[in-house]
Design an enzyme around this catalytic site. Structure first.
Site, PDB file in Angstrom:
ATOM      1  N   PHE A 112       0.842  -1.196   0.000  1.00  0.00           N
ATOM      2  CA  PHE A 112       0.000   0.000   0.000  1.00  0.00           C
ATOM      3  C   PHE A 112       0.880   1.250   0.000  1.00  0.00           C
ATOM      4  CE2 PHE A 112      -2.942   3.043   2.017  1.00  0.00           C
ATOM      5  CZ  PHE A 112      -4.082   2.820   1.264  1.00  0.00           C
ATOM      6  N   ASP A 183       1.925  -5.875   7.871  1.00  0.00           N
ATOM      7  CA  ASP A 183       0.735  -5.039   7.884  1.00  0.00           C
ATOM      8  C   ASP A 183      -0.475  -5.959   7.725  1.00  0.00           C
ATOM      9  OD1 ASP A 183      -1.456  -3.420   7.167  1.00  0.00           O
ATOM     10  OD2 ASP A 183      -0.113  -1.861   6.386  1.00  0.00           O
ATOM     11  N   TYR A 208     -10.926  -0.375  10.939  1.00  0.00           N
ATOM     12  CA  TYR A 208     -12.174   0.056  10.270  1.00  0.00           C
ATOM     13  C   TYR A 208     -12.513  -0.810   9.079  1.00  0.00           C
ATOM     14  CZ  TYR A 208      -8.445   2.574   7.801  1.00  0.00           C
ATOM     15  OH  TYR A 208      -7.282   2.888   7.149  1.00  0.00           O
ATOM     16  N   LYS A 209     -11.629  -1.773   8.740  1.00  0.00           N
ATOM     17  CA  LYS A 209     -11.933  -2.657   7.608  1.00  0.00           C
ATOM     18  C   LYS A 209     -12.704  -3.871   8.137  1.00  0.00           C
ATOM     19  CE  LYS A 209      -8.231  -0.620   4.918  1.00  0.00           C
ATOM     20  NZ  LYS A 209      -6.782  -0.571   4.638  1.00  0.00           N
ATOM     21  N   ARG A 355     -13.185  -4.238  -7.093  1.00  0.00           N
ATOM     22  CA  ARG A 355     -12.818  -5.018  -5.915  1.00  0.00           C
ATOM     23  C   ARG A 355     -14.067  -5.356  -5.093  1.00  0.00           C
ATOM     24  NH1 ARG A 355      -8.620  -2.570  -1.492  1.00  0.00           N
ATOM     25  NH2 ARG A 355     -10.399  -1.186  -1.199  1.00  0.00           N
TER      26      ARG A 355
HETATM   27  C1  LIG Z   1      -6.086   0.712   4.591  1.00  0.00           C
HETATM   28  C2  LIG Z   1      -4.608   0.644   4.621  1.00  0.00           C
HETATM   29  C3  LIG Z   1      -3.844   1.676   5.186  1.00  0.00           C
HETATM   30  C4  LIG Z   1      -4.498   2.944   5.698  1.00  0.00           C
HETATM   31  O1  LIG Z   1      -3.743   3.605   6.627  1.00  0.00           O
HETATM   32  P1  LIG Z   1      -4.403   4.729   7.557  1.00  0.00           P
HETATM   33  O2  LIG Z   1      -3.288   5.394   8.221  1.00  0.00           O
HETATM   34  O3  LIG Z   1      -5.345   4.018   8.496  1.00  0.00           O
HETATM   35  O4  LIG Z   1      -5.181   5.649   6.663  1.00  0.00           O
HETATM   36  C5  LIG Z   1      -2.473   1.500   5.267  1.00  0.00           C
HETATM   37  N1  LIG Z   1      -1.881   0.387   4.795  1.00  0.00           N
HETATM   38  C6  LIG Z   1      -2.588  -0.616   4.225  1.00  0.00           C
HETATM   39  C7  LIG Z   1      -1.902  -1.831   3.721  1.00  0.00           C
HETATM   40  C8  LIG Z   1      -3.969  -0.505   4.089  1.00  0.00           C
HETATM   41  O5  LIG Z   1      -4.673  -1.460   3.494  1.00  0.00           O
END
Ligand SMILES: *Cc1c(COP(=O)(O)O)cnc(C)c1O
Length: 396
Positions: A112, A183, A208-209, A355
């Site tokens: 990400f 992660d 939140y996911k 997705r």
């Molecule tokens: C959703 C997601 C994030 C989001 O990070 P925030 O700081 O909570 O906005 C970061 N890394 C990955 C791999 C994600 O899927």
């Protein structure tokens, strides 16, 4: 496992099939009451006494324990607060400190962007000789060598859903003297994770996911017991101090995982998260995994049969996938807008990925049958070919 019971614990608007829990889980009904009670009975009635009398200050540890049980982390290794991007930064800095003679952070090109930005900026600022090395996801193991300090991976690829083998890659990393940072953004609450059994060194994730904690819900961080007492936090906020209310001008790290706290916890958001975690009580993550694989298999088979224009962009083998499935389609953005207007909510990731996330806590096979009928119609009749569906909004 009867998922009708968990489904009844969510508020999902009628006529909606919600296949986007991989971005934002739906509202657990109990969260509404829990937050309302906190507002009135705690914040409203107790005012600042809530920090002591309502247990607000212990919330990060309490929620950390509960998330820990879902990700195979022993007591005292997880705390909650801040955002995932911040947690990645903290964990990476801590991991790098533990391997001071090496200069490479190894990650994959599917990671990400925020994780990669955080890593790159940290290295640029603190160690100009260090390097963020990116390889294709399937090349990670071969790229591990004695230059690598930290292997930093997202277990489930946000775009393709491809699942890394955490135990295997952690072993491989350790064999060449590197540490691991995982992660769990698309793993926690979606599939069984066994951090301690895998020997993972550091991990972080959002809530939140698949954990359904609500928009902007706080993140979590895990530090293995072998490392925690050696970590000198890069973000040395007062609540990670050994004695925050001593207001000592010098920073001394707190005991154990408490030192990974930074600032004031988001108490209201944590109340919602607490209610969301209640849904997982009595649910076996293996049952969630089995059910989500069955849902995804059904969905993929039917999409391939009914919508050959959509090209599967996720691994075909369910064991190599997380809980989401992606399809490439050159009109993917417009097609997703057409689906959303018809009550089937997934999302879109540039350049052409549609997705869909499968969360058995609140999605069943009948939902998918409905979604598939609508998807087939959108694709077959080219219902996406409408200028209104081609205007990109800020959040896709
Ligand atoms: C959703 C997601 C994030 C989001 O990070 P925030 O700081 O909570 O906005 C970061 N890394 C990955 C791999 C994600 O899927």
């Amino acid at each position: 496992m009867d998922f009708a019971e968990t489904r009844a614990q969510f508020y999902i608007p009628e006529h909606i099939v919600y296949l986007d829990g991989n971005s934002l889980g739906p509202l657990p009904i109990a969260a509404e009451r829990r937050v309302a009670a906190l507002l009135r009975e705690e914040w409203g009635a107790q005012l600042i006494a809530g920090w002591n009398d309502a247990g607000w200050m212990q919330q990060p540890a309490r929620l950390g324990e509960r998330i820990g049980t879902l990700i195979g982390a022993p007591p005292g290794t997880v705390t909650v607060g801040e955002t995932l991007s911040i947690r990645i930064y903290q964990a990476l800095a801590a991991a790098l400190d533990r391997v001071p003679d090496r200069k490479v952070v190894l990650s994959d090109t599917g990671n990400f962007p925020s994780d990669l930005y955080m890593a790159k900026t940290y290295l640029q600022r603190f160690d100009q000789d260090a390097e963020l090395r990116l390889v294709a996801p399937q090349e990670v193991e071969a790229a591990l060598d004695e230059s690598v300090a930290v292997l930093m991976l997202t277990q489930v690829d946000y775009r393709s859903g491809r699942l890394h083998d955490m135990a295997h890659l952690t072993r491989a990393a350790h064999a060449c003297g590197a540490l691991t940072l995982w992660d769990l953004a698309h793993s926690a609450g979606a599939l069984p994770v066994a951090l301690a059994a895998a020997g993972a060194d550091f991990a972080a994730g959002c809530t939140y996911k698949y954990l359904n904690g609500g928009p902007g819900a706080p993140a979590f961080i895990y530090v293995a017991p072998a490392h925690i007492d050696a970590v000198q936090p890069v973000l040395s906020g007062w609540l990670g101090h050994r004695a925050p209310f001593a207001f000592d001008p010098d920073y001394r790290p707190g005991a154990g995982i408490e030192r990974m706290r930074v600032g004031t916890p988001p108490v209201i958001a944590m109340a919602a998260l607490e209610a969301a975690l209640d849904v997982f009580d009595g649910v076996d993550m293996n049952d969630i995994r089995d059910a989500s694989m069955a849902l995804a298999e059904y969905f993929i088979d039917e999409v391939q049969r009914r919508c050959p224009q959509l090209i599967l962009a996720s691994p075909r083998d369910p064991a190599l996938r997380g809980s989401q499935v992606s399809f490439a389609f050159d009109q993917g953005y417009a097609a997703m807008q057409a689906l959303i207007e018809r009550g089937v909510i997934g999302d879109f990731r540039a350049p052409d990925i549609m997705r869909f996330g499968f969360a058995p806590l609140y999605i069943n096979r009948q939902d998918l049958t409905r979604a598939l009928d609508i998807l087939e119609e959108v694709i077959r009749d080219e219902l996406w070919d409408n200028p209104a569906y081609k205007v990109r909004r800020a959040v896709t």
